[in-house]
Design an enzyme around this catalytic site. Structure first.
Site, PDB file in Angstrom:
ATOM      1  N   LYS A  21      10.178 -11.213  -5.876  1.00  0.00           N
ATOM      2  CA  LYS A  21       9.614 -12.024  -4.788  1.00  0.00           C
ATOM      3  C   LYS A  21       8.089 -12.133  -4.928  1.00  0.00           C
ATOM      4  CE  LYS A  21       9.855 -10.367  -0.351  1.00  0.00           C
ATOM      5  NZ  LYS A  21       8.629 -10.555   0.438  1.00  0.00           N
ATOM      6  N   ARG A  26       3.421 -15.690  -6.434  1.00  0.00           N
ATOM      7  CA  ARG A  26       2.164 -15.857  -7.190  1.00  0.00           C
ATOM      8  C   ARG A  26       2.290 -16.935  -8.254  1.00  0.00           C
ATOM      9  NH1 ARG A  26       2.337 -11.081  -4.733  1.00  0.00           N
ATOM     10  NH2 ARG A  26       0.460  -9.834  -4.403  1.00  0.00           N
ATOM     11  N   GLY A  98       4.820 -12.839   4.939  1.00  0.00           N
ATOM     12  CA  GLY A  98       3.444 -12.342   4.965  1.00  0.00           C
ATOM     13  C   GLY A  98       2.696 -12.719   3.693  1.00  0.00           C
ATOM     14  N   ARG A 126       2.238 -10.361  13.307  1.00  0.00           N
ATOM     15  CA  ARG A 126       1.673  -9.479  12.265  1.00  0.00           C
ATOM     16  C   ARG A 126       0.165  -9.705  12.128  1.00  0.00           C
ATOM     17  NH1 ARG A 126       5.556  -9.666   7.158  1.00  0.00           N
ATOM     18  NH2 ARG A 126       4.147  -7.980   6.522  1.00  0.00           N
ATOM     19  N   GLN A 173      -1.592  -7.850  -0.549  1.00  0.00           N
ATOM     20  CA  GLN A 173      -1.748  -9.185   0.021  1.00  0.00           C
ATOM     21  C   GLN A 173      -3.215  -9.457   0.349  1.00  0.00           C
ATOM     22  OE1 GLN A 173       1.029  -9.298   3.300  1.00  0.00           O
ATOM     23  NE2 GLN A 173       2.784  -9.518   1.942  1.00  0.00           N
ATOM     24  N   ASP A 318       7.761  -1.050   0.200  1.00  0.00           N
ATOM     25  CA  ASP A 318       8.938  -1.798   0.653  1.00  0.00           C
ATOM     26  C   ASP A 318      10.242  -1.025   0.460  1.00  0.00           C
ATOM     27  OD1 ASP A 318       7.307  -3.868   1.390  1.00  0.00           O
ATOM     28  OD2 ASP A 318       7.656  -5.048  -0.428  1.00  0.00           O
ATOM     29  N   ARG A 349       8.918  -0.857  10.970  1.00  0.00           N
ATOM     30  CA  ARG A 349       9.976  -0.220  10.173  1.00  0.00           C
ATOM     31  C   ARG A 349      10.166   1.255  10.491  1.00  0.00           C
ATOM     32  NH1 ARG A 349       9.353  -3.597   4.543  1.00  0.00           N
ATOM     33  NH2 ARG A 349      10.565  -5.373   5.309  1.00  0.00           N
ATOM     34  N   ARG A 391      15.004  -5.836   4.846  1.00  0.00           N
ATOM     35  CA  ARG A 391      15.127  -4.545   4.154  1.00  0.00           C
ATOM     36  C   ARG A 391      15.898  -3.521   5.000  1.00  0.00           C
ATOM     37  NH1 ARG A 391      12.960  -5.871  -0.370  1.00  0.00           N
ATOM     38  NH2 ARG A 391      11.014  -7.039  -0.460  1.00  0.00           N
TER      39      ARG A 391
HETATM   40  C1  S3P Z   1       3.397  -7.796  -1.127  1.00  0.00           C
HETATM   41  C2  S3P Z   1       2.637  -6.726  -0.765  1.00  0.00           C
HETATM   42  C3  S3P Z   1       3.084  -5.712   0.214  1.00  0.00           C
HETATM   43  C4  S3P Z   1       4.580  -5.761   0.432  1.00  0.00           C
HETATM   44  C5  S3P Z   1       5.076  -7.161   0.611  1.00  0.00           C
HETATM   45  C6  S3P Z   1       4.763  -8.000  -0.607  1.00  0.00           C
HETATM   46  C7  S3P Z   1       2.831  -8.770  -2.087  1.00  0.00           C
HETATM   47  O1  S3P Z   1       2.430  -5.969   1.448  1.00  0.00           O
HETATM   48  O2  S3P Z   1       4.919  -4.984   1.545  1.00  0.00           O
HETATM   49  O3  S3P Z   1       6.475  -7.166   0.800  1.00  0.00           O
HETATM   50  O4  S3P Z   1       3.592  -9.592  -2.631  1.00  0.00           O
HETATM   51  O5  S3P Z   1       1.620  -8.734  -2.295  1.00  0.00           O
HETATM   52  P1  S3P Z   1       0.945  -5.382   1.746  1.00  0.00           P
HETATM   53  O6  S3P Z   1       0.067  -5.904   0.718  1.00  0.00           O
HETATM   54  O7  S3P Z   1       0.569  -5.883   3.097  1.00  0.00           O
HETATM   55  O8  S3P Z   1       1.090  -3.907   1.708  1.00  0.00           O
END
Ligand code: S3P
Length: 432
Positions: A21, A26, A98, A126, A173, A318, A349, A391
């Protein structure tokens, strides 16, 4: 959709892991802002990645898609390079994702043209201050709704400047949003991360020509333009983790999970399971799209408890719900700390896991930043809700493979956020 999972006598089989994912998001976002045409294969067909695809198409990026044989989509992307997106003054919907809202914010910060970025009820609760704050420091003009989506990007094109940014939390992220904005700034940016998190952005952007230097926890970004690249997306270790744990906790199990991305910044779960005395091996190691990939072979194991804390947390963030299911059947206690970030995921969670463990009749203590689990010999059956969290839904499904009685899962369809075929794969390994 309600699903009932009953414990099978054996678990056997070979599964092909769905496309990663994080890397899928990206691949399409970065190629959309690059110069040239790219072809992506095995792109995730989960709802989250489709949200990203729809946002970019709505912005006017020319993306054509076709289905592949096994899993995943094939995409052809015509990158816009350094131009603005063709369409402006739009409301863009990131759904439950997110990664979509945060990475796209890093791009819209400099390509801002009257956009609103929003999402579903979960996403709109969020926190977004973690990205609007560094991006606005760079000169972006983003307004949030009291720190939450919708996010509003001004109509005026913003010229960004580089910053020295010390991230208060470890988040791939947030890091990616700042890196993306930094590529389009007029001076250099330095980002310090409290601990390492998944590095897919750094890997992919570097191979597209971005000038990014990594020195331990410091990321130095020079303004750069990107060239499109063709990519094959590897399998997602976060999706594979459900089968890994199923194969370990079931008394009569042997499973091979094929094509799993084993990037060192994602294999925290494997390191933890090794400490828990899990029987597994990695074979068929190769590189796909600049990422290490392997098949993972697992078999029934007698797990023991462990402690998971500090720098290890971002490397398995995750996977904590499914690790909690493994810990429930391990001998002794498992302590998870420093995991406050779990409170701001698709659901809270820590709350969701605690609710699931209570229903499974597993003794545990909730802490502010984690959970202490007392391993048990058995899990009870019953009816569970999923808290709208993919999840959590999948973790309950795996518990159902080893519980004393059947487990009934309400709103089980939410698994499709990251894993469209999860329930049919679960059936398949139970019937071999
Ligand atoms: C992700 C980063 C993680 C992860 C999310 C995917 C990403 O979040 O929990 O499912 O693709 O960069 P955070 O960067 O907020 O920890």
């Amino acid at each position: 959709m309600n699903i009932t999972v009953s414990p099978p006598n054996t678990i056997r089989g070979e599964l092909i892991t769905p496309s990663d994912k994080s890397i899928s998001h990206r691949s399409v976002i970065f190629n959309s802002i690059s110069k040239g045409i790219s072809n992506i294969s095995n792109f995730s067909d989960g709802d989250d990645c489709i949200s990203t695809l729809e946002v970019l198409k709505k912005l006017g990026v020319k993306i054509t898609q076709s289905n592949q044989n096994n899993s995943g989509l094939s995409l052809r992307i015509e990158g816009i390079g350094e131009n603005l997106f063709p369409n402006n003054n739009l409301e863009l919907n990131a759904g439950n994702s997110g990664t979509t809202i945060r990475l796209m914010s890093g791009i819209l910060a400099s390509k801002s043209n009257g956009y609103t970025l929003t999402g579903d009820i979960s996403l709109c609760s969020r926190p977004m201050e973690r990205i609007t704050s560094p991006l606005n420091l760079m000169g972006a003009n983003i307004n949030s709704t009291n720190g939450f989506p919708p996010l509003y990007f001004s109509e005026k094109k913003q010229i960004l400047k580089g910053i020295q940014y010390s991230m208060p939390i470890s988040s791939a992220q947030v890091k990616s949003a700042v890196i993306l904005a930094a590529l389009n700034a007029k001076s250099d940016t330095a980002i310090t991360q409290p601990s390492l998190s998944r590095d897919h952005s750094e890997r992919m952007l570097t191979s597209m020509g971005a000038k990014i230097k990594l020195i331990n926890n410091l990321i130095h970004v020079k303004p750069s333009s990107l060239s499109s690249i063709d990519l094959e997306i590897p399998g997602d270790i976060s999706s594979a983790s459900y089968w890994i744990v199923a194969g370990l906790i079931h008394k009569n199990a042997e499973l091979t999970i094929k094509n799993v991305g084993v990037n060192p910044s994602r294999i925290g779960i494997l390191n933890v399971l090794k400490r828990m005395k899990a029987n597994f091996s990695l074979t068929n190691n190769k590189i796909i799209g600049n990422e290490p990939v392997a098949d993972i072979n697992v078999s029934s194991s007698e797990l023991i408890g462990t402690t998971i804390e500090g720098d290890e947390i971002p490397l398995l963030i995750d996977e904590i719900p499914i690790i909690c299911i493994a810990a429930s059947l391990a001998q002794g206690q498992t302590l998870i700390k420093d995991a406050n970030e779990l409170r701001v995921k698709e659901s809270d969670r820590l709350e969701s896991i605690s609710n699931v463990l209570s229903k499974l009749n597993v003794k545990h203590i909730n802490n502010n930043d984690g959970i202490l689990i007392f391993g048990s010999k058995k899990l009870s059956g019953g009816t569970h809700k999923t808290f709208g969290d993919h999840r959590i839904a999948m973790s309950i499904g795996i518990a159902g493979l080893v519980s004393e009685d059947s487990i009934n899962i309400k709103n089980a369809e939410v698994a499709s956020i990251s894993y469209k075929d999860f329930w049919s794969h679960l059936k398949m390994i139970s019937e071999q």
